[in-house]
Design a protein around this motif. Structure first.
Motif, PDB file in Angstrom:
ATOM      1  N   GLY A   1      -4.830   2.938   2.927  1.00  0.00           N
ATOM      2  CA  GLY A   1      -3.957   2.650   1.795  1.00  0.00           C
ATOM      3  C   GLY A   1      -3.302   3.921   1.328  1.00  0.00           C
ATOM      4  N   SER A   2      -2.018   4.013   1.531  1.00  0.00           N
ATOM      5  CA  SER A   2      -1.301   5.221   1.178  1.00  0.00           C
ATOM      6  C   SER A   2       0.084   4.818   0.709  1.00  0.00           C
ATOM      7  N   SER A   3       0.857   5.801   0.251  1.00  0.00           N
ATOM      8  CA  SER A   3       2.186   5.460  -0.264  1.00  0.00           C
ATOM      9  C   SER A   3       3.231   5.386   0.843  1.00  0.00           C
ATOM     10  N   PHE A   4       2.774   5.317   2.101  1.00  0.00           N
ATOM     11  CA  PHE A   4       3.731   5.152   3.196  1.00  0.00           C
ATOM     12  C   PHE A   4       3.352   3.968   4.076  1.00  0.00           C
ATOM     13  N   ALA A   5       4.309   3.529   4.864  1.00  0.00           N
ATOM     14  CA  ALA A   5       4.054   2.477   5.846  1.00  0.00           C
ATOM     15  C   ALA A   5       4.678   2.907   7.162  1.00  0.00           C
ATOM     16  N   ILE A   6       3.911   2.825   8.240  1.00  0.00           N
ATOM     17  CA  ILE A   6       4.476   3.114   9.563  1.00  0.00           C
ATOM     18  C   ILE A   6       5.257   1.875   9.992  1.00  0.00           C
ATOM     19  N   CYS A   7       6.538   2.055  10.240  1.00  0.00           N
ATOM     20  CA  CYS A   7       7.405   0.914  10.525  1.00  0.00           C
ATOM     21  C   CYS A   7       7.806   0.895  11.993  1.00  0.00           C
ATOM     22  N   GLU A   8       7.838  -0.315  12.550  1.00  0.00           N
ATOM     23  CA  GLU A   8       8.156  -0.455  13.971  1.00  0.00           C
ATOM     24  C   GLU A   8       9.477  -1.179  14.192  1.00  0.00           C
ATOM     25  N   SER A   9      10.140  -1.560  13.123  1.00  0.00           N
ATOM     26  CA  SER A   9      11.454  -2.206  13.259  1.00  0.00           C
ATOM     27  C   SER A   9      12.278  -1.895  12.012  1.00  0.00           C
ATOM     28  N   ALA A  10      13.581  -2.111  12.145  1.00  0.00           N
ATOM     29  CA  ALA A  10      14.465  -1.876  10.999  1.00  0.00           C
ATOM     30  C   ALA A  10      14.080  -2.805   9.847  1.00  0.00           C
ATOM     31  N   GLN A  11      13.667  -4.029  10.204  1.00  0.00           N
ATOM     32  CA  GLN A  11      13.268  -4.984   9.171  1.00  0.00           C
ATOM     33  C   GLN A  11      12.021  -4.495   8.414  1.00  0.00           C
ATOM     34  N   GLU A  12      11.066  -3.953   9.153  1.00  0.00           N
ATOM     35  CA  GLU A  12       9.864  -3.413   8.490  1.00  0.00           C
ATOM     36  C   GLU A  12      10.224  -2.250   7.558  1.00  0.00           C
ATOM     37  N   ILE A  13      11.223  -1.478   7.949  1.00  0.00           N
ATOM     38  CA  ILE A  13      11.671  -0.380   7.083  1.00  0.00           C
ATOM     39  C   ILE A  13      12.189  -0.961   5.765  1.00  0.00           C
ATOM     40  N   GLU A  14      13.017  -1.984   5.871  1.00  0.00           N
ATOM     41  CA  GLU A  14      13.598  -2.588   4.665  1.00  0.00           C
ATOM     42  C   GLU A  14      12.505  -3.152   3.749  1.00  0.00           C
ATOM     43  N   VAL A  15      11.509  -3.783   4.349  1.00  0.00           N
ATOM     44  CA  VAL A  15      10.404  -4.347   3.565  1.00  0.00           C
ATOM     45  C   VAL A  15       9.630  -3.221   2.859  1.00  0.00           C
ATOM     46  N   ALA A  16       9.342  -2.154   3.600  1.00  0.00           N
ATOM     47  CA  ALA A  16       8.574  -1.034   3.034  1.00  0.00           C
ATOM     48  C   ALA A  16       9.342  -0.381   1.881  1.00  0.00           C
ATOM     49  N   VAL A  17      10.637  -0.149   2.090  1.00  0.00           N
ATOM     50  CA  VAL A  17      11.441   0.511   1.051  1.00  0.00           C
ATOM     51  C   VAL A  17      11.529  -0.377  -0.193  1.00  0.00           C
ATOM     52  N   ALA A  18      11.708  -1.684   0.027  1.00  0.00           N
ATOM     53  CA  ALA A  18      11.780  -2.612  -1.106  1.00  0.00           C
ATOM     54  C   ALA A  18      10.469  -2.613  -1.901  1.00  0.00           C
ATOM     55  N   ALA A  19       9.363  -2.350  -1.204  1.00  0.00           N
ATOM     56  CA  ALA A  19       8.057  -2.323  -1.875  1.00  0.00           C
ATOM     57  C   ALA A  19       7.761  -0.947  -2.494  1.00  0.00           C
ATOM     58  N   GLY A  20       8.734  -0.029  -2.414  1.00  0.00           N
ATOM     59  CA  GLY A  20       8.556   1.290  -3.026  1.00  0.00           C
ATOM     60  C   GLY A  20       7.747   2.261  -2.183  1.00  0.00           C
ATOM     61  N   LYS A  21       7.542   1.907  -0.909  1.00  0.00           N
ATOM     62  CA  LYS A  21       6.800   2.817  -0.024  1.00  0.00           C
ATOM     63  C   LYS A  21       7.769   3.715   0.736  1.00  0.00           C
ATOM     64  N   ILE A  22       7.254   4.821   1.225  1.00  0.00           N
ATOM     65  CA  ILE A  22       8.065   5.649   2.121  1.00  0.00           C
ATOM     66  C   ILE A  22       7.859   5.108   3.532  1.00  0.00           C
ATOM     67  N   ALA A  23       8.963   4.760   4.175  1.00  0.00           N
ATOM     68  CA  ALA A  23       8.897   4.203   5.525  1.00  0.00           C
ATOM     69  C   ALA A  23       8.857   5.350   6.525  1.00  0.00           C
TER      70      ALA A  23
END
Ligand SMILES: [Zn+2]
Length: 371
Positions: A97-119
């Motif tokens: 549990g951290s303030s970032f999310a490892i993203c594997e697609s552009a869509q995952e990036i959008e979800v992470a950013v919308a949730a206030g995480k650093i993608a």
């Protein structure tokens, strides 16, 4: 030219910067992160990197987790092992549990950013760690790293690899190998972003022709504004225009101002804008983004010079080579990134253009390549 300072950032720039999805497509936090990890420091990302990225308004980073030399592979010459160690560090931190999310697609990036995480996108600088065993042209390593989440690869670092010649091997002019062409085709097929930084002219032209998808040149300047041999010629810039790719602008003085040591005044984003203006004139602002290449972290002096040597030298091995601060004087750190917006607005770029350069163009590229 004097410094603006964070206090000089206008309300308009602050608002625009905050509203924009800011993408830094070339980050080197793992240089230092790995040292914290070895020291047993807890919550490394949240303590050391999230505050700077948040203050800088940076939403997405492609961070180098391995590649061509020990300095990007957790200080070991077993490049595969060092890369796996760094991917494992980030995966474990993410699971906790951290303030970032490892993203594997552009869509995952959008979800992470919308949730206030650093993608975070996992990246390689140089593809040696994915070369596989000698005398066999196997794509097993590429596909295996892809399954671990790797999504963008800079095909060469400084020197020659089994895929292509880097700028440190300018003498042979051999360009791309057959293995290299297959490597790019497989990256396209899997959904990975091909990065053409540090290539010789011939390798670059071979690669961009081979790629069926738009490419990135993640951290670089242009020859017209700074004749560093690493920088892009007009031919390369036009090829990126035809390909639909994006060029990441960086904070490294050596590629921004020729013989910067002799320059007696501060070197700022205004100097980077000379590069931006040139690209805009040739192919339009829609091909410009950010790849800041920030590597001047507190615990280390500098290891980037060891990794990206001047032409004619080999890929570096050593770390911790003392060097003066070779980042721009302004912005000088990631948390000062809102100054980038201020400089571009003062120079006359529109709100829309600035927003696209900050990240809109890079997000478009990621949607076209990583799904
Ligand atoms: Zn580099």
């Amino acid at each position: 030219m004097s410094l603006i300072g964070l206090d000089g950032v206008s309300e308009r720039a602050k608002k625009l910067h905050e509203e924009s999805v800011v993408v830094d497509i070339h980050n080197h936090m793992m240089f230092e992160y790995a040292i914290h990890e070895a020291l047993g420091t807890p919550d490394i990302f949240d303590t050391y990197y999230a505050p700077a990225l948040k203050a800088g308004g940076i939403d997405v980073i492609a961070t180098s987790v391995g590649g061509n030399s020990p300095c990007v592979c957790n200080l070991t010459d077993d490049l595969v092992h060092g890369s796996l160690e760094q991917i494992d560090m980030l995966r474990r931190a993410e699971e906790k549990g951290s303030s970032f999310a490892i993203c594997e697609s552009a869509q995952e990036i959008e979800v992470a950013v919308a949730a206030g995480k650093i993608a975070i996108l996992l990246a390689f600088e140089g593809a040696r760690a994915a070369e596989g065993i000698e005398n066999e042209e196997s794509l097993v390593m590429l596909r295996s790293f892809y399954r671990l989440g790797l999504r963008t690869i800079c095909i060469v670092g400084g020197a020659r690899t089994r895929f292509a010649d880097g700028m440190g091997e300018a003498r042979a002019e051999a360009g791309m190998t057959t293995f290299g062409l297959r490597f790019i085709e497989e990256m396209n097929r899997l959904g990975m972003l091909v990065d053409l930084t540090h290539m010789t002219e011939r390798s670059f032209m071979d690669s961009i022709e081979a790629s069926s998808k738009p490419v990135v040149v993640s951290h670089i300047g242009v020859q017209a504004a700074c004749p560093n041999p690493n920088n892009l010629s007009d031919e390369r810039i036009k090829a990126i225009g035809r390909n639909g790719g994006v060029i990441g602008m960086e904070m490294v003085k050596t590629e921004i101002l020729w013989e910067y040591e002799k320059y007696k005044r501060p070197i700022t984003w205004e100097h980077v804008i000379r590069h931006i203006d040139h690209i805009a004139e040739l192919i339009g602002t829609e091909h410009i983004g950010l790849g800041l290449d920030f590597d001047h972290f507190k615990m280390i002096d500098n290891i980037h010079r060891a990794m990206c040597p001047a032409p004619g030298t080999i890929e570096g091995f050593y770390t911790g080579i003392p060097k003066e601060n070779h980042m721009l004087d302004e912005p000088n750190d990631l948390w000062e990134a809102p100054l980038i917006t201020e400089y571009m607005l003062r120079h006359g770029y529109s709100d829309y253009e600035v927003k696209m350069i900050l990240g809109g163009n890079m997000m478009r590229l990621l949607k076209e390549t990583i799904w």
